[in-house]
Motif scaffolding. Sequence first.
Motif, mmCIF file in Angstrom:
data_model
loop_
_atom_site.group_PDB
_atom_site.id
_atom_site.type_symbol
_atom_site.label_atom_id
_atom_site.label_comp_id
_atom_site.label_asym_id
_atom_site.label_seq_id
_atom_site.Cartn_x
_atom_site.Cartn_y
_atom_site.Cartn_z
ATOM 1 N N LEU A 101 0.866 -1.180 0.000
ATOM 2 C CA LEU A 101 0.000 0.000 0.000
ATOM 3 C C LEU A 101 0.895 1.220 0.000
ATOM 4 C CD1 LEU A 101 -2.759 -0.562 2.719
ATOM 5 C CD2 LEU A 101 -3.016 -0.683 0.247
ATOM 6 N N ASN A 102 0.472 2.258 -0.734
ATOM 7 C CA ASN A 102 1.220 3.487 -0.541
ATOM 8 C C ASN A 102 0.609 4.235 0.642
ATOM 9 O OD1 ASN A 102 -0.712 5.484 -1.312
ATOM 10 N ND2 ASN A 102 -0.319 4.969 -3.461
ATOM 11 N N ARG A 103 1.357 5.198 1.144
ATOM 12 C CA ARG A 103 0.976 5.854 2.385
ATOM 13 C C ARG A 103 -0.408 6.497 2.308
ATOM 14 N NH1 ARG A 103 2.867 7.994 7.252
ATOM 15 N NH2 ARG A 103 1.637 9.847 7.655
ATOM 16 N N ASN A 104 -0.664 7.169 1.201
ATOM 17 C CA ASN A 104 -1.959 7.855 1.084
ATOM 18 C C ASN A 104 -3.116 6.864 1.080
ATOM 19 O OD1 ASN A 104 -0.708 10.289 1.030
ATOM 20 N ND2 ASN A 104 -0.723 10.456 -1.218
ATOM 21 N N THR A 105 -2.914 5.742 0.379
ATOM 22 C CA THR A 105 -3.963 4.722 0.358
ATOM 23 C C THR A 105 -4.157 4.160 1.764
ATOM 24 O OG1 THR A 105 -3.156 4.156 -1.815
ATOM 25 C CG2 THR A 105 -4.762 2.664 -0.848
ATOM 26 N N ALA A 119 -11.356 4.459 6.671
ATOM 27 C CA ALA A 119 -12.544 3.656 6.395
ATOM 28 C C ALA A 119 -12.834 2.622 7.485
ATOM 29 C CB ALA A 119 -12.386 2.957 5.047
ATOM 30 N N VAL A 120 -11.760 2.030 8.051
ATOM 31 C CA VAL A 120 -12.005 0.914 8.977
ATOM 32 C C VAL A 120 -11.944 1.326 10.454
ATOM 33 C CG1 VAL A 120 -11.109 -0.777 7.337
ATOM 34 C CG2 VAL A 120 -9.581 0.164 9.076
ATOM 35 N N PHE A 121 -11.511 2.566 10.737
ATOM 36 C CA PHE A 121 -11.207 2.980 12.097
ATOM 37 C C PHE A 121 -12.396 2.821 13.056
ATOM 38 C CE2 PHE A 121 -10.576 5.916 15.593
ATOM 39 C CZ PHE A 121 -9.228 5.760 15.890
ATOM 40 N N GLU A 122 -13.521 3.356 12.654
ATOM 41 C CA GLU A 122 -14.645 3.447 13.600
ATOM 42 C C GLU A 122 -15.164 2.075 14.011
ATOM 43 O OE1 GLU A 122 -17.635 6.175 12.359
ATOM 44 O OE2 GLU A 122 -18.661 6.104 14.302
ATOM 45 N N ASP A 123 -15.203 1.133 13.039
ATOM 46 C CA ASP A 123 -15.762 -0.185 13.353
ATOM 47 C C ASP A 123 -14.693 -1.258 13.484
ATOM 48 O OD1 ASP A 123 -18.354 0.843 13.295
ATOM 49 O OD2 ASP A 123 -18.338 0.743 11.097
ATOM 50 N N ASN A 124 -13.417 -0.834 13.476
ATOM 51 C CA ASN A 124 -12.318 -1.787 13.592
ATOM 52 C C ASN A 124 -12.395 -2.862 12.511
ATOM 53 O OD1 ASN A 124 -9.954 -2.630 14.850
ATOM 54 N ND2 ASN A 124 -11.030 -4.162 16.086
ATOM 55 N N GLY A 125 -12.671 -2.421 11.260
ATOM 56 C CA GLY A 125 -12.802 -3.366 10.143
ATOM 57 C C GLY A 125 -11.475 -4.034 9.800
ATOM 58 N N ASP A 126 -11.559 -5.196 9.132
ATOM 59 C CA ASP A 126 -10.366 -5.951 8.763
ATOM 60 C C ASP A 126 -9.649 -5.253 7.603
ATOM 61 O OD1 ASP A 126 -9.250 -9.038 9.034
ATOM 62 O OD2 ASP A 126 -8.913 -8.117 7.065
ATOM 63 N N VAL A 127 -8.362 -4.949 7.829
ATOM 64 C CA VAL A 127 -7.595 -4.162 6.871
ATOM 65 C C VAL A 127 -7.426 -4.927 5.550
ATOM 66 C CG1 VAL A 127 -5.308 -3.183 6.433
ATOM 67 C CG2 VAL A 127 -6.426 -2.848 8.654
ATOM 68 N N ASP A 128 -7.000 -6.185 5.617
ATOM 69 C CA ASP A 128 -6.755 -6.967 4.400
ATOM 70 C C ASP A 128 -8.024 -7.109 3.573
ATOM 71 O OD1 ASP A 128 -3.963 -7.696 4.597
ATOM 72 O OD2 ASP A 128 -4.571 -8.755 6.420
ATOM 73 N N GLU A 129 -9.091 -7.364 4.278
ATOM 74 C CA GLU A 129 -10.364 -7.550 3.589
ATOM 75 C C GLU A 129 -10.753 -6.285 2.827
ATOM 76 O OE1 GLU A 129 -14.273 -8.651 5.704
ATOM 77 O OE2 GLU A 129 -12.923 -10.392 5.855
ATOM 78 N N TYR A 130 -10.555 -5.150 3.516
ATOM 79 C CA TYR A 130 -10.930 -3.881 2.895
ATOM 80 C C TYR A 130 -10.081 -3.619 1.651
ATOM 81 C CZ TYR A 130 -12.264 0.982 2.376
ATOM 82 O OH TYR A 130 -12.741 2.154 1.869
ATOM 83 N N VAL A 131 -8.771 -3.873 1.788
ATOM 84 C CA VAL A 131 -7.855 -3.636 0.674
ATOM 85 C C VAL A 131 -8.246 -4.520 -0.509
ATOM 86 C CG1 VAL A 131 -5.467 -3.988 -0.098
ATOM 87 C CG2 VAL A 131 -5.935 -2.849 2.084
ATOM 88 N N ARG A 132 -8.542 -5.788 -0.208
ATOM 89 C CA ARG A 132 -8.924 -6.721 -1.252
ATOM 90 C C ARG A 132 -10.231 -6.280 -1.908
ATOM 91 N NH1 ARG A 132 -10.035 -11.223 1.524
ATOM 92 N NH2 ARG A 132 -7.964 -11.124 2.425
ATOM 93 N N ALA A 133 -11.229 -6.003 -1.084
ATOM 94 C CA ALA A 133 -12.547 -5.659 -1.597
ATOM 95 C C ALA A 133 -12.504 -4.419 -2.485
ATOM 96 C CB ALA A 133 -13.514 -5.450 -0.431
ATOM 97 N N HIS A 134 -11.587 -3.493 -2.172
ATOM 98 C CA HIS A 134 -11.544 -2.264 -2.949
ATOM 99 C C HIS A 134 -10.396 -2.231 -3.947
ATOM 100 C CE1 HIS A 134 -14.156 -1.316 0.412
ATOM 101 N NE2 HIS A 134 -14.663 -0.356 -0.337
ATOM 102 N N GLY A 135 -9.714 -3.355 -4.106
ATOM 103 C CA GLY A 135 -8.636 -3.461 -5.098
ATOM 104 C C GLY A 135 -7.540 -2.429 -4.908
ATOM 105 N N LEU A 136 -7.118 -2.252 -3.677
ATOM 106 C CA LEU A 136 -6.198 -1.161 -3.397
ATOM 107 C C LEU A 136 -4.729 -1.559 -3.372
ATOM 108 C CD1 LEU A 136 -8.201 0.661 -0.619
ATOM 109 C CD2 LEU A 136 -8.015 1.265 -3.025
ATOM 110 N N SER A 137 -4.449 -2.846 -3.515
ATOM 111 C CA SER A 137 -3.058 -3.275 -3.438
ATOM 112 C C SER A 137 -2.224 -2.628 -4.528
ATOM 113 C CB SER A 137 -2.976 -4.793 -3.600
ATOM 114 O OG SER A 137 -3.021 -5.374 -2.345
ATOM 115 N N GLN A 138 -1.005 -2.263 -4.222
ATOM 116 C CA GLN A 138 -0.132 -1.638 -5.208
ATOM 117 C C GLN A 138 0.322 -2.669 -6.232
ATOM 118 O OE1 GLN A 138 2.059 2.070 -3.247
ATOM 119 N NE2 GLN A 138 2.906 0.116 -2.709
ATOM 120 N N VAL A 139 0.504 -2.199 -7.478
ATOM 121 C CA VAL A 139 1.019 -3.083 -8.517
ATOM 122 C C VAL A 139 2.527 -3.164 -8.361
ATOM 123 C CG1 VAL A 139 1.292 -3.421 -10.990
ATOM 124 C CG2 VAL A 139 -0.869 -2.545 -10.059
#
Lengths: 477, 478
Positions: free
Chosen positions: B384-388, B395-415
């Motif tokens: 992940l880059n810093r801004n992402t 996005a996950v702070f308030e509900d303590n959401g799973d970081v990996d899941e969020y990254v995957r679901a939103h296709g945020l991984s760096q190429v």
Amino acid sequence: MELLDLTALQLGEAIRRGETTIPAATQAALDRVAAENPQNNAYITVLGQQAMERAERLQAALTPDSPPLYGVPMGLKDNLCTRDIPTTCASKILGGFTPPYSATAAERLEEAGAVLLGKLNMDEFAMGSTSETSCFGPVKNPRDLERVPGGSSGGAAAAVAAGMGWYALGSDTGGSIRQPASYCGVTGMKPTYGAVSRYGLIAYASSLDQIGPLARDARDCAAILDQIAGADRHDATSVAGPYGNVLASLDGDLRGVRVGLPQECFGQGLDEAVERAVRAFAKALEARGATVEEFSLPIMDYAVPTYYILACAEASSNLARFDGVKYGWRAEGYEDLTDLYNKTRTQGFGWEAKRRILLGTFVLSSGYFDAYYKKALQVKAVIAAAYRAAFERFDLLLTPVAPTAAPRLGESLSDPLKMYLSDIYTVPVNLAGLPGVSVPCGADEAGLPIGAQLIGPAMGDAMVLKAADAYQREVRA
Amino acid sequence: MTWETVIGLETHVELATATKIFCSCTTQFGGAPNTHCCPVCTGMPGALPVLNEKVLEYAVKASLALGCTVTQNCRFDRKNYFYPDLPKAYQISQLYLPIGRDGKVSFPLPDGGRKTIGIHELHMEEDAGKLVHDPWQDQTQCDYNRCGVPLIEIVTEPDFRSGEEVVAYLEKLRETLQYLGVSDCKMQEGSLRCDVNLSVRPAGSDELGTRTEMKNLNSFKAITRAVQYEAQRQIERIQEGKRVVQETRRWDENKDATYPMRSKENAQDYRYFPEPDLPPIQIGDDDLARLRAQMPEMAEAKRERYQAQYGLSAYDAGMMTSEKALADYFEECVALGAEPKTACNWIMTQVLRKLKELGQEPGRMAFTPDRLCRLLALVEEGSLNRNTAVAVLDAVFEDNGDVDEYVRAHGLSQVRDTGLIEAVVAQVLADNPQSVADLRGGKEKAFGFLVGQCMKALKGQGEPKLVNETLRRKLEEL
């Protein structure tokens, strides 16, 4: 079968056997109250219909295994809080007060199936030895309506003596159960300090107050104690103790029991008839196998002044909450907060309460605290130690309850100091925190009841009741 | 003549127990009037107090933390006075045998120095209720919710010489009690209340002057100003040849002045005597040792350790220890393998920003240290880059959401696929000969344009370092 002549345990058994019913017993007691209360003024509050409804409910739930006192009608001294039932301490200042909770002891009896007939008259805030300081008027001794019933649990003693209920709970701070029991000819017991929870007992002197039974005999007292004694999470001064099975331990056998007679209790000021009766009581104990020996307990002479300093000091603090702000009675026509306090307390408390509040305020005041209160605390410790030492030699002590039989109405109020001095035999027991029982032991020339007092070591409640019961077996035999 | 100000403090601190000191009513702040009450705390006839063991435990911990000797055989006393906010007409307190005595507290001063003051005593007591005056009905109403809330009163020796010293001590006291977890010390909710005893004397004198006691000091600012005002007032009186009256004075925040409340010269006689409803308290050696062993590392010690062990700056260490919950959070991140300085930076910038946004306290934060650590690891490994990563945290702070899941679901991984990046770079260079020429001609700006074109083609997910390197290499190869 004359129901009103039975003991509480006998009535309980008759109910369980179906020889009578709870409503029948309750009705009989209420009839007696209706007939006698206008004369002796033992009850402040009578729960007629409420008691009958409870009796019906209890009767419906009766089983052969119901507890020993199930369905037995009784009364409570009016300084024991009862939920939704006015509790007055026989004081104008608690006028209109209905507690939102019940005293632990009252609750434990309710759980055991007691039928509450009403709330019993007393000296205002349990301050007095005659039950004449009540704002509801004096209680009269059912044995002689010209005489006082003793106090402060005078209504409780009078009710039990007159058949207006089979037993009652009173409170004893300096003799307030034992002395009226003696004047009215019933058995009354002050348990060891801490044996019965004080939660819900409107405090007079917290370090001395103790709830206890007044009943027809020692066996009834034991059955009641078994029900109400034991630790309570609402009272930090309550103890678990060896309670719960006292009744079963009363076997009438006093062989090997050593009884001490403090010489100081048989000297000046003691009525001859009382001395004779108590010495005869000692003989009866011997007949049951006890050994009796006189000894000296000189510290007793300091008990009365020590008691009045400590009791009044605590009372001045305990009664400060009655200020007209939160509950109870409030004076009219006040101008500001101080005036509200002054008018409410001046008009709301009777003379004896005010006298003790003033005394107590004085002995706690800066500059006097060391000379009075602190000194009295030290003397209390010395008295307790003297009693502990006596119980290394003896299992029980035997004394009179009061120097005389019941005085006439009005006689004591005119001379409070004389009234205070008549507590000489009972107050040391409270100062030492010990169990004591008052046992009827005959009458004087005028036919007025006399009581003997048995005192036991701390937690020796079963022992004092065992000896009282042995005496009662001996005189019945 | 120069004057010296002499100050001693009496601080009342509400203990953070769930229930009151002598009954099981809640201690929660607020609530409709007279809803947190029972026969015990409203002083009903016949009701009796039973000590909440937690109160004793907290008071012993506070005593230990303030260097006091713990009175192992102590008891309660009654303090008798009439007032409608005190339903029993006595306060159960401790006069003769307070739980803690003869303590010492050392704390840093704003000028960089240190100061040590003596603690005279620490005792347990119950709070009183609140009176609310209703001017419309001209009535005073009693709210007994606060009755029986447990307090400790901490009485210092007269060792302070300025308002700044007082505030520095109170900050240390607040930090200490918060770290112990025995109080939240919120001045605005009245859980830390301070009375200031102040007198003045000529500098160099050993004798104490006549003191006044100031009440109603609801903030550190109020304390500083009240000390200044009152010292000046007393000095002026003495210089005018008048005498200072021993009295209680009330600080008026709006008028910036103190006013007399009541004179101490006809002081009330509280008729203290031992509370007969509560048996004496005995604290065994074992219990004391157990409580001593439970004492946490305090803020000052942590600050020093964070600098020495983790290389944090003094400022950063101060931020990380400003609240125990935050320090615990930081330490847990480090324990989970986060690089301390990185974790500290993220907490200071992102976590505190989110807490502020949500109006939350660190102690109540949903976002757990393992989530933050996972996020930091993804940045570290370049996924992940810093801004992402900041966007993910948002996005996950308030509900303590799973970081990996969020990254995957939103296709945020760096190429980071070098083959893909090389292909994209080659295409961009082929499509933009003019920019390549500009770059060769010395226009460095053109490099940024080419990077931008590559990132655009990679939908913003190209790992920046890798894209940069590939572009430079390909340019050289051209």
